[in-house]
Design a protein around this motif. Structure first.
Motif, mmCIF file in Angstrom:
data_model
loop_
_atom_site.group_PDB
_atom_site.id
_atom_site.type_symbol
_atom_site.label_atom_id
_atom_site.label_comp_id
_atom_site.label_asym_id
_atom_site.label_seq_id
_atom_site.Cartn_x
_atom_site.Cartn_y
_atom_site.Cartn_z
ATOM 1 N N THR A 80 20.816 -9.533 -1.732
ATOM 2 C CA THR A 80 21.593 -8.487 -0.759
ATOM 3 C C THR A 80 20.615 -7.820 -0.048
ATOM 4 O O THR A 80 20.799 -7.591 1.120
ATOM 5 N N ARG A 81 19.101 -7.909 -0.441
ATOM 6 C CA ARG A 81 18.105 -7.192 0.218
ATOM 7 C C ARG A 81 16.808 -7.619 -0.435
ATOM 8 O O ARG A 81 16.746 -7.788 -1.626
ATOM 9 N N VAL A 82 15.808 -7.830 0.407
ATOM 10 C CA VAL A 82 14.493 -7.962 -0.147
ATOM 11 C C VAL A 82 13.599 -6.840 0.632
ATOM 12 O O VAL A 82 13.701 -6.617 1.816
ATOM 13 N N VAL A 83 13.025 -6.014 -0.208
ATOM 14 C CA VAL A 83 12.006 -5.233 0.480
ATOM 15 C C VAL A 83 10.703 -5.307 -0.114
ATOM 16 O O VAL A 83 10.171 -5.776 -1.275
ATOM 17 N N VAL A 84 9.680 -5.763 1.118
ATOM 18 C CA VAL A 84 8.420 -6.140 0.815
ATOM 19 C C VAL A 84 7.567 -4.755 0.840
ATOM 20 O O VAL A 84 7.528 -3.970 1.700
ATOM 21 N N LYS A 85 6.703 -4.380 -0.307
ATOM 22 C CA LYS A 85 6.065 -3.239 -0.243
ATOM 23 C C LYS A 85 4.597 -3.237 -0.357
ATOM 24 O O LYS A 85 3.920 -2.581 0.545
ATOM 25 N N ASP A 86 4.076 -3.978 -1.247
ATOM 26 C CA ASP A 86 2.470 -4.034 -1.017
ATOM 27 C C ASP A 86 2.220 -5.646 -1.469
ATOM 28 O O ASP A 86 1.961 -5.980 -2.967
ATOM 29 N N MET A 87 2.211 -6.396 -0.351
ATOM 30 C CA MET A 87 1.989 -7.732 -0.800
ATOM 31 C C MET A 87 0.996 -8.078 0.375
ATOM 32 O O MET A 87 1.635 -8.867 1.104
ATOM 33 N N PRO A 88 -0.190 -7.856 0.351
ATOM 34 C CA PRO A 88 -1.272 -8.419 1.375
ATOM 35 C C PRO A 88 -1.243 -9.667 2.099
ATOM 36 O O PRO A 88 -1.303 -10.153 2.999
ATOM 37 N N ALA A 89 -0.853 -10.659 0.782
ATOM 38 C CA ALA A 89 -0.824 -12.000 1.267
ATOM 39 C C ALA A 89 0.342 -12.460 2.088
ATOM 40 O O ALA A 89 0.298 -13.532 2.788
ATOM 41 N N LEU A 90 1.304 -11.655 2.320
ATOM 42 C CA LEU A 90 2.489 -11.824 3.070
ATOM 43 C C LEU A 90 2.048 -11.605 4.631
ATOM 44 O O LEU A 90 2.090 -10.486 5.074
ATOM 45 N N LEU A 91 2.051 -12.649 5.390
ATOM 46 C CA LEU A 91 1.716 -12.336 6.893
ATOM 47 C C LEU A 91 3.252 -12.075 7.353
ATOM 48 O O LEU A 91 4.004 -12.284 6.710
ATOM 49 N N PRO A 92 2.954 -11.623 8.612
ATOM 50 C CA PRO A 92 4.356 -11.312 9.358
ATOM 51 C C PRO A 92 5.241 -12.441 9.292
ATOM 52 O O PRO A 92 6.486 -12.222 8.859
ATOM 53 N N SER A 93 4.699 -13.592 9.448
ATOM 54 C CA SER A 93 5.734 -14.801 9.536
ATOM 55 C C SER A 93 6.313 -15.237 8.469
ATOM 56 O O SER A 93 7.401 -15.236 8.125
ATOM 57 N N ASN B 251 -2.706 -5.013 -8.817
ATOM 58 C CA ASN B 251 -3.230 -3.474 -9.203
ATOM 59 C C ASN B 251 -2.196 -2.657 -9.856
ATOM 60 O O ASN B 251 -2.433 -1.555 -9.733
ATOM 61 N N GLY B 252 -1.049 -3.200 -10.170
ATOM 62 C CA GLY B 252 -0.141 -2.177 -10.574
ATOM 63 C C GLY B 252 0.824 -1.750 -9.899
ATOM 64 O O GLY B 252 1.990 -1.173 -10.150
ATOM 65 N N SER B 253 0.912 -1.858 -8.451
ATOM 66 C CA SER B 253 1.541 -1.149 -7.401
ATOM 67 C C SER B 253 2.771 -2.037 -7.200
ATOM 68 O O SER B 253 2.880 -3.260 -7.277
ATOM 69 N N ASP B 254 4.214 -1.518 -6.660
ATOM 70 C CA ASP B 254 5.060 -2.290 -6.614
ATOM 71 C C ASP B 254 4.923 -3.252 -5.219
ATOM 72 O O ASP B 254 4.332 -2.907 -4.221
ATOM 73 N N ALA B 255 5.314 -4.627 -5.434
ATOM 74 C CA ALA B 255 4.779 -5.487 -4.364
ATOM 75 C C ALA B 255 5.927 -5.958 -3.861
ATOM 76 O O ALA B 255 6.021 -6.166 -2.212
ATOM 77 N N ILE B 256 7.003 -6.517 -4.415
ATOM 78 C CA ILE B 256 8.287 -6.725 -3.821
ATOM 79 C C ILE B 256 9.381 -6.404 -4.607
ATOM 80 O O ILE B 256 9.459 -6.422 -5.899
ATOM 81 N N GLU B 257 10.343 -6.294 -4.141
ATOM 82 C CA GLU B 257 11.861 -5.901 -4.928
ATOM 83 C C GLU B 257 13.001 -6.738 -4.360
ATOM 84 O O GLU B 257 13.402 -6.773 -3.013
ATOM 85 N N PHE B 258 13.624 -7.313 -5.165
ATOM 86 C CA PHE B 258 14.914 -7.991 -4.701
ATOM 87 C C PHE B 258 16.042 -7.530 -5.205
ATOM 88 O O PHE B 258 16.186 -6.818 -6.562
ATOM 89 N N MET B 259 17.183 -6.957 -4.252
ATOM 90 C CA MET B 259 18.356 -6.376 -4.925
ATOM 91 C C MET B 259 19.517 -7.654 -4.980
ATOM 92 O O MET B 259 19.721 -8.339 -3.849
#
Length: 435
Positions: free
Chosen positions: A387-400, A372-380
């Motif tokens: 050094t850091r992973v930020v999950v923003k909009d990735m519905p397929a990612l379950l908590p586990s 959908n064009g929105s930010d899904a995941i970002e790696f630093m």
């Protein structure tokens, strides 16, 4: 044997490795006749144009208008190898052994004290080195560049084209046997960014006149000049050679890639990442690193042998204190001393390493958008590690799965590490393609 029209070459096979023959046909094959070096004797210099009619429309770019009364101890090296790893390693080795002004003065003082007239004669002139080589297909990024931003890594892997990071700055370039790379080394006091670009430009323009591919004044189609970025461009501004530099400890070098008959379609394919569809999935890379300046490029359509001979001749005329007896040394993996072989092998190993090619990238953020064009995941990423992973909009990612993704912190930023943590084949393919 094919001879250059401007060079007097030996007409017999050399009896030792001290003198060799380099022909047009052998340059194309990358296999010159055996031997280490040759001496070149020049014909009379090419006559210049009458009056001011020869001045280029873009300005006075020809080095024939400069005062080159001061001559140098010019050494010329031409590589027989077509390995990009060997050639970049040899260039770095040459530069590491190139003397600073202080070292030259010390050597001259020793020679004078020992009353060595021949050595004294050479050392009385400041050094300058010219190195010419051609590589099999490869992509070379600058010292401070980000390969994830500069290169289509998926296309690179599919084509089997290696990626190298060089020691100098500047932008990303593509090498193949349709271009010749030049490197000019000087002491800091003799270094300017424009000088040797103009000399290369002048050499090629004069060759075009000699071979009657153009006449004075230079035709618009064939005219080459140096622009404000010190690139060599044709009359419409298309780049035929860029420039990059390295300056350190009293010495410097300028090198470039001259496009002769290169595969330009491949250049565009390998050096540009695919653009995302509007409102759809894409990537953004933010952070440090020098970005390449995108420019239209063009071939000059002369052979590599013509280029090599023209450049060597012009450098000899302008810079060498021994104009009519210039020694050209040919090098490859088999023609090295034990010390040279060890130094070059160490540099080749560095060039082939993941730590140098990828982990030397300045720290950055790599953001992936979803369908959908929105930010899904970002790696630093810093020094090649997450050094850091930020999950923003990735519905397929379950908590586990989200927890599993956080386990990537501290791991190398490579597909083999990240792909198993992705929730489905779509994201696994996206990561694998990007890295």
């Amino acid at each position: 044997m094919i001879q250059s029209p401007r060079l007097l070459l030996p007409t017999h096979r050399p009896s030792s490795r001290a003198a060799g023959i380099f022909t047009v046909a052998s340059w194309r094959r990358g296999r010159p006749s055996r031997g280490v070096s040759r001496k070149i004797r020049y014909f009379e210099p090419i006559p210049g144009p009458p009056g001011s009619a020869a001045k280029f429309a873009a300005g006075n770019n020809s080095s024939q208008y400069w005062n080159h009364d001061e001559k140098f101890f010019l050494e010329v090296f031409v590589s027989r190898s077509r390995s990009p790893y060997f050639n970049l390693a040899f260039e770095d080795y040459l530069f590491s052994t190139f003397p600073t002004a202080t070292q030259s003065e010390e050597k001259l003082a020793v020679a004078q004290a020992l009353d060595q007239p021949k050595i004294d004669d050479a050392l009385a002139h400041r050094p300058k080195t010219l190195f010419l080589y051609a590589n099999t297909p490869c992509v070379v990024i600058g010292r401070n560049q980000n390969p994830y931003r500069e290169v289509n890594l998926q296309e690179l892997r599919a084509a089997g084209v290696p990626l190298l990071r060089r020691k100098s700055g500047g932008g990303t370039v593509y090498h193949d046997l349709g271009n010749v790379n030049y490197s000019v080394m000087t002491q800091s006091a003799d270094f300017t960014r424009a000088e040797h670009a103009r000399t290369i430009c002048d050499a090629v323009n004069r060759h075009l006149i000699w071979t009657k591919k153009t006449v004075w004044p230079l035709t618009e189609r064939m005219q080459l000049a140096v622009n404000e970025r010190y690139d060599i461009v044709n009359n419409v501004g298309s780049k035929v050679s860029g420039s990059a530099y390295k300056i350190e400890r009293g010495k410097a070098y300028h090198h470039g890639t001259f496009l002769l008959q290169a595969d330009l379609a491949r250049v565009s394919k390998l050096l540009h990442r695919p653009l995302p569809t509007e409102g759809g999935p894409g990537e953004r890379i933010r952070g440090g690193g020098v970005e390449s300046v995108r420019s239209p490029v063009a071939n000059i359509e002369i052979t590599s042998s013509e280029f090599v001979d023209a450049v060597i001749e012009r450098f000899g005329q302008l810079y060498s204190y021994k104009q009519n007896n210039l020694l050209v040394t040919y090098v490859d993996e088999q023609e090295l001393t034990t010390e040279q072989a060890a130094g070059i092998a160490e540099r080749e190993a560095t060039l082939k390493s993941w730590e140098w090619t990828y982990a030397s990238t300045p720290k950055f953020r790599h953001n992936f958008q979803g369908l959908n064009g929105s930010d899904a995941i970002e790696f630093m990423v810093k020094e090649g590690h997450i050094t850091r992973v930020v999950v923003k909009d990735m519905p397929a990612l379950l908590p586990s799965t989200d927890t599993a993704v956080q386990e990537l912190v501290g791991q190398p930023y490579i597909a083999d590490t990240i792909v198993p943590k992705m929730p489905d084949t779509y994201w696994q393919d996206r990561i694998r393609a990007a890295l």
